[in-house]
Scaffold this motif. Structure first.
Motif, short mmCIF file in Angstrom:
data_model
loop_
_atom_site.label_atom_id
_atom_site.label_comp_id
_atom_site.label_asym_id
_atom_site.label_seq_id
_atom_site.Cartn_x
_atom_site.Cartn_y
_atom_site.Cartn_z
N GLY A 1 120.95 21.70 115.36
CA GLY A 1 121.84 21.79 114.21
C GLY A 1 121.15 22.02 112.88
N ASP A 2 119.83 21.94 112.84
CA ASP A 2 119.09 22.14 111.59
C ASP A 2 119.08 23.60 111.16
OD1 ASP A 2 118.38 19.49 111.47
OD2 ASP A 2 116.30 19.79 112.09
N HIS A 3 119.21 23.81 109.86
CA HIS A 3 118.99 25.12 109.25
C HIS A 3 117.61 25.03 108.60
CE1 HIS A 3 123.07 26.80 109.65
NE2 HIS A 3 123.40 25.51 109.68
N GLU A 4 116.67 25.82 109.08
CA GLU A 4 115.29 25.70 108.63
C GLU A 4 115.01 26.48 107.35
OE1 GLU A 4 112.45 24.67 112.33
OE2 GLU A 4 112.79 26.79 111.99
N VAL A 5 114.18 25.86 106.50
CA VAL A 5 113.72 26.47 105.26
C VAL A 5 112.36 27.11 105.52
CG1 VAL A 5 112.91 25.96 102.92
CG2 VAL A 5 115.02 24.90 103.78
N HIS A 6 112.21 28.38 105.09
CA HIS A 6 110.98 29.15 105.30
C HIS A 6 110.46 29.68 103.98
CE1 HIS A 6 111.41 29.40 109.71
NE2 HIS A 6 112.71 29.43 109.44
N LYS A 7 109.14 29.85 103.92
CA LYS A 7 108.46 30.41 102.76
C LYS A 7 108.10 31.86 103.07
CE LYS A 7 104.42 28.59 102.05
NZ LYS A 7 103.33 27.72 101.60
N THR A 8 108.14 32.72 102.05
CA THR A 8 107.75 34.12 102.24
C THR A 8 106.40 34.20 102.94
OG1 THR A 8 108.97 34.84 100.30
CG2 THR A 8 107.20 36.27 101.02
N GLY A 9 106.30 35.07 103.93
CA GLY A 9 105.07 35.24 104.67
C GLY A 9 105.04 34.49 105.99
N CYS A 10 106.02 33.62 106.23
CA CYS A 10 106.06 32.85 107.48
C CYS A 10 106.32 33.80 108.65
CB CYS A 10 107.17 31.80 107.41
SG CYS A 10 107.33 30.81 108.92
N LYS B 1 120.38 22.32 100.88
CA LYS B 1 121.41 21.33 101.22
C LYS B 1 122.72 21.58 100.47
CE LYS B 1 118.51 17.71 103.05
NZ LYS B 1 118.04 16.34 102.98
N LYS B 2 122.71 22.49 99.49
CA LYS B 2 123.95 22.90 98.83
C LYS B 2 124.73 23.87 99.72
CE LYS B 2 122.26 22.14 94.19
NZ LYS B 2 121.99 22.70 92.86
N HIS B 3 124.01 24.50 100.68
CA HIS B 3 124.62 25.44 101.61
C HIS B 3 124.95 24.78 102.95
CE1 HIS B 3 123.74 29.01 99.16
NE2 HIS B 3 122.62 28.40 98.85
N TYR B 4 124.06 23.91 103.41
CA TYR B 4 124.20 23.28 104.73
C TYR B 4 123.85 21.79 104.63
CZ TYR B 4 123.88 28.16 106.17
OH TYR B 4 124.08 29.51 106.31
N SER B 5 124.55 20.96 105.36
CA SER B 5 124.29 19.52 105.30
C SER B 5 123.05 19.13 106.11
CB SER B 5 125.49 18.73 105.78
OG SER B 5 125.81 19.07 107.11
N GLN B 6 122.74 19.89 107.14
CA GLN B 6 121.60 19.55 108.00
C GLN B 6 120.51 20.61 107.81
OE1 GLN B 6 122.85 18.40 111.92
NE2 GLN B 6 120.79 18.53 112.75
N VAL B 7 119.46 20.22 107.08
CA VAL B 7 118.38 21.14 106.71
C VAL B 7 117.05 20.50 107.06
CG1 VAL B 7 117.29 22.31 104.75
CG2 VAL B 7 119.77 22.08 104.83
N ASN B 8 116.09 21.33 107.43
CA ASN B 8 114.75 20.87 107.76
C ASN B 8 113.76 21.94 107.34
OD1 ASN B 8 112.78 19.16 108.72
ND2 ASN B 8 113.32 19.36 110.86
N ASN C 1 121.33 30.73 110.68
CA ASN C 1 121.56 30.30 112.06
C ASN C 1 120.89 28.96 112.30
OD1 ASN C 1 122.85 32.77 112.71
ND2 ASN C 1 120.85 33.74 112.91
N ALA C 2 121.65 28.00 112.77
CA ALA C 2 121.11 26.67 113.04
C ALA C 2 120.26 26.67 114.30
CB ALA C 2 122.25 25.67 113.20
N GLN C 3 119.29 25.76 114.34
CA GLN C 3 118.50 25.52 115.54
C GLN C 3 119.38 24.81 116.56
OE1 GLN C 3 115.23 26.61 115.75
NE2 GLN C 3 115.68 27.51 113.75
N ALA C 4 118.87 24.61 117.76
CA ALA C 4 119.63 23.94 118.81
C ALA C 4 120.10 22.54 118.39
CB ALA C 4 118.80 23.85 120.08
#
Length: 68
Positions: A14-23, A49-56, A9-12
């Motif tokens: 458009g970013d799709h956020e990357v998370h680390k286990t435990g976040c 970025k292979k899944h989504y063009s806008q990642v953060n 799910n993108a943020q408002a």
């Protein structure tokens, strides 16, 4: 090495956020894609970025990759 995921799910903005286990902001299991184990968030963001063009990176668990 840590396990990383990207939020389906993108943020408002458009970013799709990357998370680390435990976040504490990790999306529910049905709302995330497993990216693999990486030594830093940078590799995880490249893979996401292979899944989504806008990642953060998540501000809380992947701050080195958080750009906004």
């Amino acid at each position: 090495m840590a396990r990383y995921y990207v939020n389906k799910n993108a943020q408002a903005n458009g970013d799709h956020e990357v998370h680390k286990t435990g976040c504490s902001y990790m999306p529910a299991s049905e709302n995330r894609i497993y990216l693999g184990e990486f030594s830093s968030c940078h590799g995880a963001v490249r893979k996401a970025k292979k899944h989504y063009s806008q990642v953060n990176g998540c501000y809380y668990c992947s701050r080195a990759c958080h750009t906004q």
